[in-house]
Design a protein around this motif. Sequence first.
Motif, PDB file in Angstrom:
ATOM      1  N   ALA A 326       0.649  -1.146   0.081  1.00 39.72           N
ATOM      2  CA  ALA A 326       0.101  -0.060   0.098  1.00 39.72           C
ATOM      3  C   ALA A 326       0.985   1.315   0.185  1.00 39.72           C
ATOM      4  CB  ALA A 326      -0.811   0.007   1.267  1.00 39.72           C
ATOM      5  N   TYR A 327       1.986   1.202   0.401  1.00 36.36           N
ATOM      6  CA  TYR A 327       2.770   2.395   0.569  1.00 36.36           C
ATOM      7  C   TYR A 327       3.201   2.873  -0.915  1.00 36.36           C
ATOM      8  CZ  TYR A 327       3.602   1.837   5.687  1.00 36.36           C
ATOM      9  OH  TYR A 327       3.365   1.567   7.141  1.00 36.36           O
ATOM     10  N   LYS A 332       2.127   6.380  -5.492  1.00 31.77           N
ATOM     11  CA  LYS A 332       1.781   6.619  -6.973  1.00 31.77           C
ATOM     12  C   LYS A 332       0.681   7.348  -7.172  1.00 31.77           C
ATOM     13  CE  LYS A 332       4.345   2.371  -8.525  1.00 31.77           C
ATOM     14  NZ  LYS A 332       4.099   0.886  -8.823  1.00 31.77           N
ATOM     15  N   LEU A 334      -0.362   9.421  -5.210  1.00 30.58           N
ATOM     16  CA  LEU A 334      -0.137  10.888  -4.882  1.00 30.58           C
ATOM     17  C   LEU A 334       0.532  11.445  -6.112  1.00 30.58           C
ATOM     18  CD1 LEU A 334       0.609  10.395  -1.129  1.00 30.58           C
ATOM     19  CD2 LEU A 334      -1.321  11.450  -2.041  1.00 30.58           C
ATOM     20  N   GLY A 335       1.080  10.956  -7.122  1.00 28.01           N
ATOM     21  CA  GLY A 335       1.698  11.422  -8.150  1.00 28.01           C
ATOM     22  C   GLY A 335       3.097  11.166  -8.325  1.00 28.01           C
ATOM     23  N   ALA A 336       3.498  10.027  -7.790  1.00 30.89           N
ATOM     24  CA  ALA A 336       5.225   9.860  -7.985  1.00 30.89           C
ATOM     25  C   ALA A 336       5.365   8.859  -9.053  1.00 30.89           C
ATOM     26  CB  ALA A 336       5.713   9.347  -6.327  1.00 30.89           C
TER      27      ALA A 336
ATOM     28  N   HIS B  81       0.133   7.149 -11.352  1.00 29.58           N
ATOM     29  CA  HIS B  81       0.447   8.599 -10.974  1.00 29.58           C
ATOM     30  C   HIS B  81       0.091   9.863 -11.866  1.00 29.58           C
ATOM     31  CE1 HIS B  81       3.954   7.314 -13.441  1.00 29.58           C
ATOM     32  NE2 HIS B  81       4.179   8.757 -13.866  1.00 29.58           N
ATOM     33  N   ALA B  93      -1.926   3.911   4.940  1.00 29.48           N
ATOM     34  CA  ALA B  93      -0.714   3.933   4.476  1.00 29.48           C
ATOM     35  C   ALA B  93       0.323   5.350   4.286  1.00 29.48           C
ATOM     36  CB  ALA B  93      -0.851   3.342   2.846  1.00 29.48           C
ATOM     37  N   LEU B  94       0.133   5.848   5.361  1.00 28.09           N
ATOM     38  CA  LEU B  94       0.887   7.042   6.003  1.00 28.09           C
ATOM     39  C   LEU B  94       2.554   6.430   5.927  1.00 28.09           C
ATOM     40  CD1 LEU B  94      -1.284   8.563   8.486  1.00 28.09           C
ATOM     41  CD2 LEU B  94      -1.126   9.286   6.261  1.00 28.09           C
ATOM     42  N   PHE B  95       3.288   7.432   5.302  1.00 25.95           N
ATOM     43  CA  PHE B  95       4.716   6.988   5.046  1.00 25.95           C
ATOM     44  C   PHE B  95       5.212   7.009   6.407  1.00 25.95           C
ATOM     45  CE2 PHE B  95       3.926   8.923   0.782  1.00 25.95           C
ATOM     46  CZ  PHE B  95       3.630   7.880   0.520  1.00 25.95           C
ATOM     47  N   PRO B  96       5.852   5.891   7.075  1.00 23.30           N
ATOM     48  CA  PRO B  96       6.251   5.993   8.615  1.00 23.30           C
ATOM     49  C   PRO B  96       7.292   6.773   8.867  1.00 23.30           C
ATOM     50  CG  PRO B  96       6.542   3.900   7.563  1.00 23.30           C
ATOM     51  CD  PRO B  96       5.937   4.675   6.512  1.00 23.30           C
ATOM     52  N   HIS B  97       8.066   6.951   7.635  1.00 18.75           N
ATOM     53  CA  HIS B  97       9.510   7.695   8.209  1.00 18.75           C
ATOM     54  C   HIS B  97       9.485   9.298   7.846  1.00 18.75           C
ATOM     55  CE1 HIS B  97       9.422   6.788   3.997  1.00 18.75           C
ATOM     56  NE2 HIS B  97      10.327   7.619   3.635  1.00 18.75           N
ATOM     57  N   MET B  98       8.057   9.525   7.596  1.00 18.76           N
ATOM     58  CA  MET B  98       7.876  11.115   7.182  1.00 18.76           C
ATOM     59  C   MET B  98       7.119  11.719   8.371  1.00 18.76           C
ATOM     60  SD  MET B  98       7.438  11.223   3.213  1.00 18.76           S
ATOM     61  CE  MET B  98       8.328  10.394   2.109  1.00 18.76           C
ATOM     62  N   PHE B 106       4.340  15.676   0.414  1.00 17.56           N
ATOM     63  CA  PHE B 106       4.814  14.765  -0.659  1.00 17.56           C
ATOM     64  C   PHE B 106       4.020  14.929  -2.056  1.00 17.56           C
ATOM     65  CE2 PHE B 106       5.039  10.675  -2.999  1.00 17.56           C
ATOM     66  CZ  PHE B 106       6.280  10.280  -2.788  1.00 17.56           C
ATOM     67  N   PRO B 107       2.668  14.847  -2.099  1.00 17.75           N
ATOM     68  CA  PRO B 107       2.384  15.114  -3.405  1.00 17.75           C
ATOM     69  C   PRO B 107       2.580  16.212  -4.020  1.00 17.75           C
ATOM     70  CG  PRO B 107       0.561  14.991  -1.514  1.00 17.75           C
ATOM     71  CD  PRO B 107       1.914  14.339  -0.945  1.00 17.75           C
ATOM     72  N   GLU B 109       5.299  18.092  -3.444  1.00 13.92           N
ATOM     73  CA  GLU B 109       6.527  18.229  -3.956  1.00 13.92           C
ATOM     74  C   GLU B 109       6.741  17.426  -5.337  1.00 13.92           C
ATOM     75  OE1 GLU B 109       9.683  16.468  -1.154  1.00 13.92           O
ATOM     76  OE2 GLU B 109       8.158  17.448   0.441  1.00 13.92           O
ATOM     77  N   VAL B 110       6.301  16.146  -5.397  1.00 15.43           N
ATOM     78  CA  VAL B 110       6.324  15.653  -6.562  1.00 15.43           C
ATOM     79  C   VAL B 110       5.548  16.489  -8.006  1.00 15.43           C
ATOM     80  CG1 VAL B 110       6.628  13.412  -5.757  1.00 15.43           C
ATOM     81  CG2 VAL B 110       4.357  14.032  -6.361  1.00 15.43           C
ATOM     82  N   ARG B 111       4.762  17.144  -7.597  1.00 13.92           N
ATOM     83  CA  ARG B 111       4.020  18.107  -8.640  1.00 13.92           C
ATOM     84  C   ARG B 111       4.954  19.372  -8.966  1.00 13.92           C
ATOM     85  NH1 ARG B 111       0.224  15.103  -6.720  1.00 13.92           N
ATOM     86  NH2 ARG B 111      -1.284  14.373  -8.339  1.00 13.92           N
ATOM     87  N   ARG B 154      -4.051  13.660   3.063  1.00 13.32           N
ATOM     88  CA  ARG B 154      -3.176  13.788   2.242  1.00 13.32           C
ATOM     89  C   ARG B 154      -3.877  13.516   0.600  1.00 13.32           C
ATOM     90  NH1 ARG B 154       1.088   8.829   2.752  1.00 13.32           N
ATOM     91  NH2 ARG B 154      -0.751   7.993   2.076  1.00 13.32           N
ATOM     92  N   ALA B 155      -4.933  12.876   0.715  1.00 14.89           N
ATOM     93  CA  ALA B 155      -5.727  12.432  -0.610  1.00 14.89           C
ATOM     94  C   ALA B 155      -6.366  13.985  -1.105  1.00 14.89           C
ATOM     95  CB  ALA B 155      -6.695  11.441  -0.562  1.00 14.89           C
ATOM     96  N   PHE B 158      -3.754  17.927  -2.518  1.00 15.97           N
ATOM     97  CA  PHE B 158      -3.168  18.172  -4.175  1.00 15.97           C
ATOM     98  C   PHE B 158      -4.415  18.637  -5.077  1.00 15.97           C
ATOM     99  CE2 PHE B 158      -3.236  13.626  -3.739  1.00 15.97           C
ATOM    100  CZ  PHE B 158      -3.663  13.204  -5.062  1.00 15.97           C
TER     101      PHE B 158
END
Lengths: 430, 362
Positions: A326-327, A332, A334-336, B81, B93-98, B106-107, B109-111, B154-155, B158
Amino acid sequence: MVPPVHFTERVTMTDSTDAGPVLAADGTPLKKKLAQALFVSRARAFGLVLPLLAFILVSFIIPILSLMVQGVKNDTYSANMPASTEIMKGWDGISEPTEKMFAALVLDLIKAREEKSIGRVATRVNREVSGTRSMFTKAARKAGKLEAPFMAAMLNIDEDWGNIEVWGAMKVSSQTYSAAFYAAAVDADYNADGSFERLDEKDRIYVYLFIKTLLVSLAVTLACLALGYPVAWLLASLPMRTSNLLMILVLLPFWTSLLVRTTAWIAMLQSHGVLNNVFVWLGITTDETRFSLIYNMTGTIIAMTHILLPFMILPLYSVMKGISPAYLRAAKSLGATNWTAFWRVYFPATIPGIGAGGLLVFILAIGYYITPALVGGQDGQLISNFIAYHMQKSLNWSLAAALGGILLVIVLAIYWLYDKVVGIDNMKMG
Amino acid sequence: MSQKSLQDAFVAFDHVQKSYDGEILVVKDLNLQISKGEFVTMLGPSGSGKTTCLMMLAGFEVATHGDILLKGQPINNTPPHKRGIGMVFQNYALFPHMTVGENLSFPLEVRKIGKSEREEKVRLVLDMVQMGDFAYRRPAQLSGGQQQRIALARALVFDAELVLMDEPLGALDKQLRERMQYEIKHLHEQLGITVVYVTHDQSEALTMSDRVAVFDDGVIQQLAKPDDLYERPENAFVAQFIGENNKLEGIIRAQEGDNVIVDLDGGMTARALAVNCGAVGDRTMLSVRPERVALTGDGSNSTDALVQELIYLGDHIRCRMTVSGHNDFIVKVPNASGHKHLVVGENTKVSWQTEDCRALDA
């Protein structure tokens, strides 16, 4: 804290602020009561651990401690040559040896010859200054017939007895506890006056070997990471049936005898082996310029990488298995792109596995002995091979112990550094 | 479906089929149109194909056949994407290291959105989910409900027009779940986004949705507004799956206009609304909601009942009875003043109106 008034009964039982320690119902302090209650279960738990503890103590801790002691303690001289040992303590290591010192030496030589320990003593001094061994054995044979003045008599046997370096070597040897072996292990000379001196450039071996060992370990670790990461990823993401098959292939080196594996490497890598034949056939090289892939550093690195690969793959696999797909999907959605999702989300999550695998491979590689011995030739020998050499061939156990001690310190230092930089609790073995 | 309506719909599934192994279709010929701003829930038991549909829409699964259209454009070959669809995952599915802030930016930044604008957007979205003080926390330091809000934020951060939610409230306790249902519903109304929501919890579906698609066996069994779904189920599966249902099986004896006369297996003859039943002589299943049964003898359908069990539930009393040979016939007796007090073992009369009794496929 003010206890509520209507709970006065409970308050008298538990209030510790003004009535000293908390008491159990029978009046004994609660802490003591708790310790009593837990004693049996603790004793049982300890009993279960005891066999392992005893085993580790006998097979690991005691040998390591005795190794550490070996590295600084050597009583070959002091135990067999007591008179000269005693008089040497008063000598400064610079001034000319006196008649008294010669007298004590002669006394010791007679005694050592009677006890048949002169050979060992001579070997010990010979390690400090080479070429002195025969001086001792020759002098010991004649010592019984010598008469005072002993200085002249000894010089008559061999002029070198007047050499201050020989006496310096005897003084260093006579010290039961000395830094001489650790000094030797880092290519330095320990002098009779207590000073250290680096050896001449051409005589230095061990520092270079330690550095070489560290670099080889690093190279092997990086090679394992580069080869193991994709495999671990495949293992973690393939369906169960396929990944089990792949896992067997990964574990195969574990189940194969070391000698069989090594023989296989020889067949593969030797100059007329499979790989070189293929290279020649493909035109990568000519028949005259075949690559030497074995019995040198290249062979050592290739074989060690192969053997240590599972130690990298398994921790990586167990970490990757725990990363929810899921990560990546979230990243993806989210646009990555795949690339960004991998580097920003997946890769950081695998760092505990990289840390564990890297540390494991590196520390194993640093102490690796058999593979370099079998496929390393001259060039591919590592520090462990020299430790083994001093244990088995030259019988200089103290130097072997000193080298081993330094290796242990390096490993602990790396471990400490890892803990500081990455954090040991971040490590995941599976 | 006409091509026109497919072009007009915000999201459209056009004859979509999906198979994982080439033998079984998990999604069979799915047609669904969702208009802009709508809240559509895919509801169904596990294995019914609802999550697969969501994953196809998100781009993580490829449709075996058929087209999926977003704003009139087929997106089958668009990678996830590039779809610009916000998604809330089952376990967040939150990124645990952030940190929370890094997760949210994050979304952006990638934009390639500038730093100041990113910070502004993160702050706004955090305020929107009432988590303004949590930007520097790690996901592991948050409670389930807080993580849920961040996943939602987070959803949304953006500015996705379409947000997919895959059982987002499944891990929360009942009370929190109910509160989050209202909050998601209100966010949906405020922001005007389109939401496709997947759940197996029917009360969640009824509470939040504009329309609910009930999935079973890879097919949408019924697509309707919540009240229609409950009150006018079109087939036996929907009647059974949504809410509580009494089913009485029998054979159709006669048809009279909109109604059918059914001889029940237990001997009773009932009059029901013909919804989705066969012709005379076919088997049918009658569906009667427990709260539409009265403890009187004067409805259009009336019969004897034997009280088997009474369960007191505060606002109403659940009463299990034997009716026409079925001993799992449930009647809900409202705990209103002057309601009839039943005793276990008592014989009583029950009745219901013809329009509350629907004849469905057997």
